[in-house]
Write a protein that holds these residues in place. Sequence first.
Motif, short mmCIF file in Angstrom:
data_model
loop_
_atom_site.label_atom_id
_atom_site.label_comp_id
_atom_site.label_asym_id
_atom_site.label_seq_id
_atom_site.Cartn_x
_atom_site.Cartn_y
_atom_site.Cartn_z
N ILE A 80 44.62 47.66 49.79
CA ILE A 80 44.37 46.99 51.08
C ILE A 80 43.45 45.79 50.87
CG2 ILE A 80 43.31 47.28 53.36
CD1 ILE A 80 44.22 50.30 53.08
N GLN A 81 42.36 46.02 50.09
CA GLN A 81 41.39 44.93 49.88
C GLN A 81 42.02 43.77 49.12
OE1 GLN A 81 38.02 46.83 48.12
NE2 GLN A 81 37.47 47.72 50.12
N GLY A 82 42.86 44.10 48.16
CA GLY A 82 43.52 43.06 47.37
C GLY A 82 44.45 42.19 48.23
N ASP A 136 49.83 41.72 42.97
CA ASP A 136 51.24 41.44 42.64
C ASP A 136 52.07 42.73 42.69
OD1 ASP A 136 51.34 42.73 39.93
OD2 ASP A 136 49.68 41.30 39.62
N ALA A 137 53.38 42.53 42.71
CA ALA A 137 54.31 43.64 42.90
C ALA A 137 54.16 44.71 41.83
CB ALA A 137 55.75 43.13 42.93
N GLU A 138 53.90 44.26 40.60
CA GLU A 138 53.76 45.20 39.46
C GLU A 138 52.58 46.16 39.69
OE1 GLU A 138 54.51 47.07 35.98
OE2 GLU A 138 55.82 45.67 37.08
N THR A 139 51.42 45.56 40.04
CA THR A 139 50.23 46.39 40.29
C THR A 139 50.50 47.32 41.47
OG1 THR A 139 49.04 44.36 39.79
CG2 THR A 139 47.72 46.24 40.53
N TYR A 140 51.14 46.78 42.48
CA TYR A 140 51.47 47.57 43.66
C TYR A 140 52.23 48.83 43.25
CZ TYR A 140 50.96 46.97 48.65
OH TYR A 140 50.50 47.07 49.93
N ARG A 141 53.30 48.61 42.43
CA ARG A 141 54.15 49.73 42.01
C ARG A 141 53.32 50.76 41.23
NH1 ARG A 141 57.73 47.33 39.03
NH2 ARG A 141 58.79 46.39 40.79
#
Length: 485
Positions: free
Chosen positions: A284-286, A291-296
């Motif tokens: 949420i803070q980010g 990016d999508a990779e970190t999200y996954r």
Amino acid sequence: MRVLISSFFHNVRFYRSLRFRIFLIVLFVGFIPALTMRFIMIRGYETRAMNQKISEVTNQSSIVAAHLARTDYFSDTSDSIINDELIQMSNLYDGRILVINDDFLIIKDTYGKSQGKYIVSSEVISCMNGSRNMSSTDEENRYLEITVPIVDEATGNVCGALVASASTDGIHDNKDVLSRRSRVVQVILTILVVFIALALSSTLLRPFDKVIKAVDSVKEGFDPGVDSIEVPDYTETRDIMDAFHHLMSRMAEVDASREEFVANVSHELKTPLASMKVLSDSLIQGGDAVDAETYREFMQDIAAEVDRENKIINNLLSLVKMGGGNEDGIELKLQELSPILQQLIKTLTPLAEQSEVELLYEEKMPVEAEVDETKLSLAIMNLMENAIKYNKKGGWVKVTLDSDVQFAVITVSDSGMGIPEESINKIYDRFYRVDKSHSREIGGTGLGLAITRNAILLHRGAIKASSIVGEGTTFTVRIPLRKDI
Ligand code: ADP
């Protein structure tokens, strides 16, 4: 009627009371001897006095009979000395004297009534024939009768009989007085005994009142370690209080272990939640910067934590289901154990391959036992999972099936890290892990062995672990082949 009486006694509470029973026992123990004593005393007096009187009258009659034989009274009954003697004797005993000749004719009656009549009473006949003294008593009319033979001293023949009746009024009067007095004594004694019974029944049971009071006074916060209630009056009351303390200690232990369990459960459930919170907060803070990779990656971690939470909850549910040793939920069926173990090997092969551990199975002999397949599978699966999890790359896990006379024996051995000796008895405790962080890392919940042990205990079996740190561990499970063994 009987039902009515028994229901009455059942409903009346005092009848069941120990106090009432002690009262009754003391009452009877005091009352019955007093009653018997009174009876024996009166009877004893009566028999003794009666015997004395009989022997006295018999002696006197024998003397007079001898006198009669000597004076030839049968031919002349006008002898005034003899007649005086007879009158005197009848007056002395407040009775009557009859002199009978050998024709059964009454030749003298001190009452004068029956003189000249014949008498054929059985006593007179047997006295004449057997020359024996005869005696009889008449309780109702209060007299006794003595018949003595009159024997001719020269010939030795029985020439008549003397019948003396004597009043027993004196004896009966004495007996009545004695009976009255002893009744008074008995009433006093009974009152005394009632008081003693009342006093004894209440004092003897007072310690039990103390026990009830002590147990009643126990409030919620009773701490068996600190609080102590003693009733040392009797061994029994001491035993009761000891048992009570023991019970309270057990309850305190159960309470403490429940509290500890709840605390552990909360802690265990909170850990995955905390990780999820951290992961989601950072996403949420980010904001858009993530990016999508970190999200996954983060979402995968969150999913793993959800799995973990799920696993803990499922384990807890199995534990609760099997806890308490309640055998009701167990469905035993006589079956081959080998297929069950082979199925487990199959299920765990992917995990073993992933961990690069070799899975081996050896059936030393076919074994049939009464088991609950689901619960036994869960128990052995946990052991096998642990053997794979706490192993090293290139290690092995071996499962064997064997049996002795009464038991199926299943062992799960591994070439893993081993369990330190001081932990070997604690590994079955809920949430216990030898190395907490390592266990968590490899997905452990600390509940596996607790579940395993419960499942085996439900089968009335036993589990034992032996281990050498750095070399490996062997778990041996023994299950009775038949439930009734
Ligand atoms: P976990 O879910 O942590 O594995 P368990 O109740 O199954 O919980 O086991 C309790 C602890 O016992 C484990 O954390 C581990 O430290 C130890 N343990 C169990 N089985 C083995 C094994 N085969 N080798 C080494 N340690 C083991």
